[in-house]
Scaffold this motif. Structure first.
Motif, mmCIF file in Angstrom:
data_model
loop_
_atom_site.group_PDB
_atom_site.id
_atom_site.type_symbol
_atom_site.label_atom_id
_atom_site.label_comp_id
_atom_site.label_asym_id
_atom_site.label_seq_id
_atom_site.Cartn_x
_atom_site.Cartn_y
_atom_site.Cartn_z
ATOM 1 N N GLU A 12 -2.885 6.104 10.867
ATOM 2 C CA GLU A 12 -1.882 7.097 11.250
ATOM 3 C C GLU A 12 -0.636 7.043 10.377
ATOM 4 O O GLU A 12 -0.048 8.081 10.049
ATOM 5 N N LEU A 13 -0.219 5.852 9.998
ATOM 6 C CA LEU A 13 0.994 5.732 9.196
ATOM 7 C C LEU A 13 0.883 6.482 7.873
ATOM 8 O O LEU A 13 1.874 7.018 7.372
ATOM 9 N N ALA A 14 -0.322 6.528 7.315
ATOM 10 C CA ALA A 14 -0.519 7.193 6.034
ATOM 11 C C ALA A 14 -0.260 8.690 6.116
ATOM 12 O O ALA A 14 -0.074 9.347 5.090
ATOM 13 N N MET A 15 -0.230 9.232 7.342
ATOM 14 C CA MET A 15 -0.065 10.671 7.506
ATOM 15 C C MET A 15 1.342 11.069 7.943
ATOM 16 O O MET A 15 1.624 12.243 8.124
ATOM 17 N N GLN A 16 2.238 10.116 8.101
ATOM 18 C CA GLN A 16 3.563 10.455 8.607
ATOM 19 C C GLN A 16 4.391 11.241 7.611
ATOM 20 O O GLN A 16 5.372 11.878 7.993
ATOM 21 N N ARG A 17 4.049 11.173 6.335
ATOM 22 C CA ARG A 17 4.769 11.949 5.327
ATOM 23 C C ARG A 17 3.924 13.114 4.802
ATOM 24 O O ARG A 17 4.295 13.754 3.824
ATOM 25 N N ALA A 18 2.831 13.392 5.485
ATOM 26 C CA ALA A 18 1.944 14.464 5.033
ATOM 27 C C ALA A 18 2.517 15.829 5.417
ATOM 28 O O ALA A 18 3.278 15.965 6.377
ATOM 29 N N ASP A 19 2.131 16.857 4.663
ATOM 30 C CA ASP A 19 2.584 18.214 4.948
ATOM 31 C C ASP A 19 1.838 18.786 6.157
ATOM 32 O O ASP A 19 0.821 18.239 6.609
ATOM 33 N N GLU A 20 2.337 19.908 6.652
ATOM 34 C CA GLU A 20 1.727 20.527 7.832
ATOM 35 C C GLU A 20 0.369 21.132 7.552
ATOM 36 O O GLU A 20 -0.328 21.546 8.496
ATOM 37 N N ASP A 21 -0.025 21.196 6.289
ATOM 38 C CA ASP A 21 -1.344 21.768 5.990
ATOM 39 C C ASP A 21 -2.471 20.788 6.275
ATOM 40 O O ASP A 21 -3.647 21.141 6.167
ATOM 41 N N MET A 55 9.019 -2.885 -6.771
ATOM 42 C CA MET A 55 7.963 -2.566 -5.811
ATOM 43 C C MET A 55 6.878 -1.730 -6.471
ATOM 44 O O MET A 55 7.158 -0.713 -7.105
ATOM 45 N N ARG A 56 5.645 -2.183 -6.311
ATOM 46 C CA ARG A 56 4.487 -1.436 -6.809
ATOM 47 C C ARG A 56 3.581 -1.125 -5.633
ATOM 48 O O ARG A 56 3.344 -1.971 -4.776
ATOM 49 N N ASP A 57 3.055 0.114 -5.591
ATOM 50 C CA ASP A 57 2.152 0.464 -4.501
ATOM 51 C C ASP A 57 0.755 0.738 -5.048
ATOM 52 O O ASP A 57 0.582 1.354 -6.098
ATOM 53 N N SER A 58 -0.228 0.235 -4.315
ATOM 54 C CA SER A 58 -1.621 0.401 -4.702
ATOM 55 C C SER A 58 -2.483 0.114 -3.477
ATOM 56 O O SER A 58 -1.968 -0.167 -2.392
ATOM 57 N N THR A 87 0.845 -1.185 0.000
ATOM 58 C CA THR A 87 0.000 0.000 0.000
ATOM 59 C C THR A 87 0.888 1.245 0.000
ATOM 60 O O THR A 87 2.064 1.182 0.379
ATOM 61 N N PRO A 88 0.373 2.400 -0.412
ATOM 62 C CA PRO A 88 1.209 3.604 -0.480
ATOM 63 C C PRO A 88 1.867 3.971 0.848
ATOM 64 O O PRO A 88 3.048 4.327 0.874
ATOM 65 N N SER A 89 1.135 3.887 1.962
ATOM 66 C CA SER A 89 1.740 4.273 3.241
ATOM 67 C C SER A 89 2.879 3.336 3.618
ATOM 68 O O SER A 89 3.906 3.763 4.153
ATOM 69 N N VAL A 90 2.722 2.042 3.340
ATOM 70 C CA VAL A 90 3.805 1.091 3.614
ATOM 71 C C VAL A 90 4.994 1.391 2.709
ATOM 72 O O VAL A 90 6.154 1.387 3.148
ATOM 73 N N GLY A 91 4.725 1.673 1.440
ATOM 74 C CA GLY A 91 5.805 1.967 0.510
ATOM 75 C C GLY A 91 6.556 3.239 0.852
ATOM 76 O O GLY A 91 7.773 3.325 0.670
ATOM 77 N N GLN A 92 5.852 4.229 1.388
ATOM 78 C CA GLN A 92 6.475 5.524 1.669
ATOM 79 C C GLN A 92 7.156 5.579 3.018
ATOM 80 O O GLN A 92 8.172 6.274 3.181
ATOM 81 N N VAL A 93 6.639 4.853 3.997
ATOM 82 C CA VAL A 93 7.143 5.004 5.369
ATOM 83 C C VAL A 93 7.938 3.791 5.837
ATOM 84 O O VAL A 93 8.999 3.926 6.445
ATOM 85 N N ILE A 94 7.439 2.601 5.556
ATOM 86 C CA ILE A 94 8.053 1.383 6.092
ATOM 87 C C ILE A 94 9.192 0.875 5.212
ATOM 88 O O ILE A 94 10.274 0.515 5.700
ATOM 89 N N MET A 95 8.980 0.805 3.911
ATOM 90 C CA MET A 95 9.909 0.100 3.033
ATOM 91 C C MET A 95 11.225 0.823 2.753
ATOM 92 O O MET A 95 12.233 0.151 2.500
#
Length: 293
Positions: free
Chosen positions: A238-247, A125-128, A99-107
């Motif tokens: 929560e993990l999906a938001m760890q790379r989110a901007d401050e907005d 690696m493919r994220d979806s 999933t995108p959050s796993v690909g962006q934060v965990i992997m």
């Protein structure tokens, strides 16, 4: 007598070293053993390969056979090296669906260490979204899947971590002003944007919000863009938001204990290549959020 690989190696060594003694030293054999094997090779060919007993000059036929033997031995050695590398997870190919959050934060940290330890392994690696990860596994397009996945026939399932759900809204949204005691009822009147993980929430207070939603967005990046544009609020782990901007703000709910479970699915160990096994081990041993009930 059939031509053996040892005969080709012996002939090549003599041809390139120019003498039986030097070839024997390279091969780690005695000169008499090299001479006997070379004689067997020439007997099988039915013609001399060297112009004299000194073995310093090839015959025209010897030149042709030497070129062919060198080419085939190089190919054989590359093949053996590749096979041995695959058996030790030094080479190979791993297809990873996440999933995108796993690909962006965990992997990223896992793959950085894995690729350094296994420089000959290629990872795709493919994220979806989770449903697409499940489809990739079922269709044989992925060797390892990391997502919110149910048990699947023919796959082993290992819980990697869990994380809590929360409301995602713009940082300047009224909900973000005093979110420390946010409850489902506080979302009444807000435009709610549904997504593919909403079915995991079974809280009574959430179901009316989901039923009233008029917009569903599956892709996380597009979903967050809709929230940034003020089209509404949504619900994400929560993990999906760890790379989110401050907005954007992530607001946990007091009256919800819902958590997302991220599972790793792989074929049984005997059906995995060493490279796939090595990456699966790296994922299981990584320092991830501890699974919780």
């Amino acid at each position: 007598m059939a031509i053996k690989i040892e005969m080709l190696r012996c002939f090549r060594a003599v041809a390139e070293q120019g003498s039986l003694a030097d070839a024997a030293e390279v091969l780690g054999r005695t000169p008499s053993a090299v001479s006997m094997m070379l004689r067997q090779f020439e007997d099988h060919i039915g013609a001399p390969l060297f112009e004299s007993a000194r073995k310093s000059r090839l015959t025209p036929l010897g030149e042709l056979i030497h070129a062919e033997a060198r080419r085939e031995l190089d190919h054989f050695d590359r093949t053996i090296a590749a096979i041995e590398g695959m058996s030790r997870a030094e080479a190979g190919h791993v297809r990873l669906a996440v999933t995108p959050s796993v690909g962006q934060v965990i992997m990223p940290s896992i793959l950085r260490s894995f690729m350094a330890a296994h420089p000959g392994v290629h990872v795709d690696m493919r994220d979806s979204h989770s449903a697409a990860v499940q489809d990739d596994l079922a269709a044989g397009r992925a060797d390892i899947g990391l997502a919110t996945l149910p048990p699947m026939p023919g796959f082993e399932r290992h819980l990697i971590f869990t994380d809590r759900f929360g409301v995602v809204c713009r940082s300047d949204h009224p909900l973000a002003r005093d979110w420390s005691d946010l409850r489902w009822s506080d979302l009444n009147g807000s435009q709610f944007i549904a997504n593919g993980l909403c079915h995991l929430i079974q809280d009574d207070g959430f179901l009316p919000l989901l039923e009233a939603s008029r917009l569903n967005v599956a892709n996380t990046a597009s979903l967050l863009s809709m929230v940034r544009a003020g089209a509404g609020v949504t619900l994400l782990p929560e993990l999906a938001m760890q790379r989110a901007d401050e907005d954007l703000a992530f607001l946990p709910l007091l009256d919800s204990s819902a958590r997302r479970e991220v599972w790793m699915l792989t074929p049984p160990a005997p059906l995995m290549t060493p490279a796939v096994q090595a990456l699966a081990r790296a994922i299981r041993s990584a320092d991830l959020p501890a699974p919780q009930a």
